[in-house]
Write an enzyme that holds these catalytic residues in place. Structure first.
Site, PDB file in Angstrom:
ATOM      1  N   HIS A 128      95.968   5.122  44.191  1.00 19.64           N
ATOM      2  CA  HIS A 128      96.002   3.888  45.001  1.00 19.64           C
ATOM      3  C   HIS A 128      97.038   2.936  44.434  1.00 19.64           C
ATOM      4  CE1 HIS A 128      92.063   5.737  45.626  1.00 19.64           C
ATOM      5  NE2 HIS A 128      92.133   5.248  46.851  1.00 19.64           N
ATOM      6  N   HIS A 168      97.066   5.021  57.344  1.00 21.83           N
ATOM      7  CA  HIS A 168      95.734   4.947  56.711  1.00 21.83           C
ATOM      8  C   HIS A 168      94.893   3.877  57.417  1.00 21.83           C
ATOM      9  CE1 HIS A 168      92.785   5.704  53.679  1.00 21.83           C
ATOM     10  NE2 HIS A 168      92.960   4.609  52.985  1.00 21.83           N
ATOM     11  N   ASP A 219      97.160   5.530  48.396  1.00 21.67           N
ATOM     12  CA  ASP A 219      96.482   4.912  49.543  1.00 21.67           C
ATOM     13  C   ASP A 219      96.360   3.397  49.405  1.00 21.67           C
ATOM     14  OD1 ASP A 219      96.131   7.514  50.233  1.00 21.67           O
ATOM     15  OD2 ASP A 219      93.966   7.398  50.509  1.00 21.67           O
ATOM     16  N   ASP A 220      96.072   2.752  50.520  1.00 21.40           N
ATOM     17  CA  ASP A 220      95.644   1.337  50.603  1.00 21.40           C
ATOM     18  C   ASP A 220      96.756   0.306  50.375  1.00 21.40           C
ATOM     19  OD1 ASP A 220      93.207   2.533  50.892  1.00 21.40           O
ATOM     20  OD2 ASP A 220      92.467   2.006  48.908  1.00 21.40           O
ATOM     21  N   HIS A 247      91.500  -0.628  57.234  1.00 22.89           N
ATOM     22  CA  HIS A 247      90.580   0.156  56.409  1.00 22.89           C
ATOM     23  C   HIS A 247      89.141   0.122  56.897  1.00 22.89           C
ATOM     24  CE1 HIS A 247      89.310   2.421  52.864  1.00 22.89           C
ATOM     25  NE2 HIS A 247      90.585   2.590  52.596  1.00 22.89           N
TER      26      HIS A 247
HETATM   27 ZN    ZN Z   1      91.664   3.931  51.404  1.00 26.57          ZN
END
Ligand code: ZN
Length: 425
Positions: free
Chosen positions: A382, A291, A241-242, A295
């Site tokens: 991540h 995603h 993620d991210d 955020h």
């Molecule tokens: Zn995230």
């Protein structure tokens, strides 16, 4: 011979430098605890002076948010800090803005503000309004006020004029593109909440030269390798993620080395900057999921804001790769009815959390990922930390030794489908 070596060295040095001055990165900081949610994105431009100023501004906001939210008496509410950015290179100028969204649960307060940086790449300095507009143009600012698009404000035009005129030499709250000059006002400047006005540049006489040939690269759809999966085997899906970030390419290398694939849930505001990485990722057989754009805590958004976070990301991925993601991973793993009702998405959470954002110890991350490994697991990681790269180097061989194949989330779905079909046959 020595001379030749020297020339080669200079060539290397020159090509190295050139490459560096064009590459931009984004820093992403995601932190959460029982009181707060923090999602910060800001660009690294490789212009030392500018990067230092932006970093300092961001750190100041980060610190003061943490300080103001150390304790929280309401367990149902969390305070949120979200910083998004926009980055545009117009001729020899960087136009950067950071957009801060702040919600303080204690004071039931939400705030938005924009900070802007217009940087002259030739002169190596941040510009003020004086650097780009002749003083005579200030007159036009009022003359054309009637045509200004004023968002969220009924501010009298003479106040705008007076404020800008007073601060003309130092005024930095603006950006521009080929068509418009954008002026931003926030609660620090006025007692009103932030808003912006945009003025067509054809009505002004900018001092700067912003003519540039439009370079539009048309990205062709990337070829994805076909894979044959045997449903009788054991599978695990690694998810990241991210990202993307400067570490994602290292992760792609490791995945390739072990003939493995993963799913990357990316943030829309980073897709353009890391388009090579994303295209490479798909080409290697990995999957890209959505995603959100910056955020933000999605369950707090109204329908319009939620759609913006999601569709902006879909569009930018589609434009960059030719593919439209089918998977959505909601930020902070929070899901509500509105998110469930989003069309054309499969919501993907996880059942193994490596806590790689929290633990600095690599072996701790490795053991969280590999202990009790089970067929069908979805592992959360991540790709914005170097330690995650190092942990992955160990995780994959351990899982493969235990007999697992590492595939994407959609492939995992396919496996489930094939197995259910077999059962009914
Ligand atoms: Zn995230």
């Amino acid at each position: 011979m020595k001379k030749l070596q020297f020339i080669l060295f200079i060539i290397l040095l020159l090509t190295g430098c050139q490459k560096k001055s064009y590459s931009n990165n984004v820093v992403t900081i995601i932190e959460h605890d029982q009181n707060t949610l923090i999602g910060i994105n800001y660009p690294i431009t490789n212009q030392k002076k500018l990067d230092k100023i932006i970093k300092k501004d961001i750190e100041k906001q980060h610190r003061s948010f943490k300080k103001n939210n150390q304790s929280n008496y309401s367990s149902h509410q969390k305070s949120e800090l979200n910083i998004d950015y926009s980055f545009q290179k117009i001729a020899n100028y960087y136009n950067i803005s950071t957009n801060t969204y702040l919600s303080n649960s204690k004071q039931a307060l939400t705030k938005n503000y924009i900070k802007t940086y217009v940087y002259d790449l030739k002169k190596k300095k941040l510009l003020t309004l004086k650097d780009i507009l002749p003083e005579g143009d200030l007159y036009y600012l009022t003359k054309y006020t009637k045509n200004f698009l004023i968002k969220n404000s009924t501010l009298p035009k003479n106040i705008i004029y007076t404020k800008i005129k007073q601060n003309y030499n130092t005024y930095q709250n603006f950006t521009f593109d080929q068509d418009y000059l954008y002026l931003y006002f926030d609660s620090h400047t006025f007692t009103y909440n932030n808003f912006q006005i945009k003025i067509p540049l054809e009505n002004l006489n900018p001092i700067i030269d912003i003519d540039q040939k439009a370079i539009n690269t048309i990205n062709t759809k990337i070829k994805v390798p076909t894979k044959i999966l045997d449903p009788s085997k054991k599978f695990i899906a690694l998810t990241f993620d991210d990202g993307p970030s400067i570490y994602t390419k290292d992760i792609l290398k490791i995945l390739k080395k072990y003939h493995s694939n993963a799913t990357f849930f990316v943030l829309g505001n980073k897709v353009e900057i890391y388009q090579d990485t994303i295209r490479q990722s798909i080409q290697d057989g990995n999957e890209i999921g959505n995603h959100s754009y910056s955020h933000k805590w999605l369950i707090k958004l109204n329908e319009e804001e939620l759609n913006e976070q999601i569709s902006k990301t879909q569009n930018i991925i589609k434009n960059t790769t030719g593919y439209t993601p089918k998977l959505l991973r909601p930020t902070y793993g929070s899901v509500n009815q509105k998110i469930k009702e989003l069309k054309n998405f499969q919501i993907v959470l996880w059942n193994v959390d490596t806590l790689d954002w929290k633990y600095k110890n690599i072996d701790r991350i490795v053991s969280r990922a590999t202990q009790h490994a089970k067929d069908g697991n979805i592992i959360l990681m991540h790709d914005i930390h170097q330690r995650t790269v190092k942990a992955l180097e160990k995780i994959i061989p351990i899982l493969q030794k235990q007999g697992f194949e590492l595939i994407t989330v959609s492939e995992m779905e396919e496996i489930k489908f094939l197995r259910s079909k077999r059962k009914t046959e």
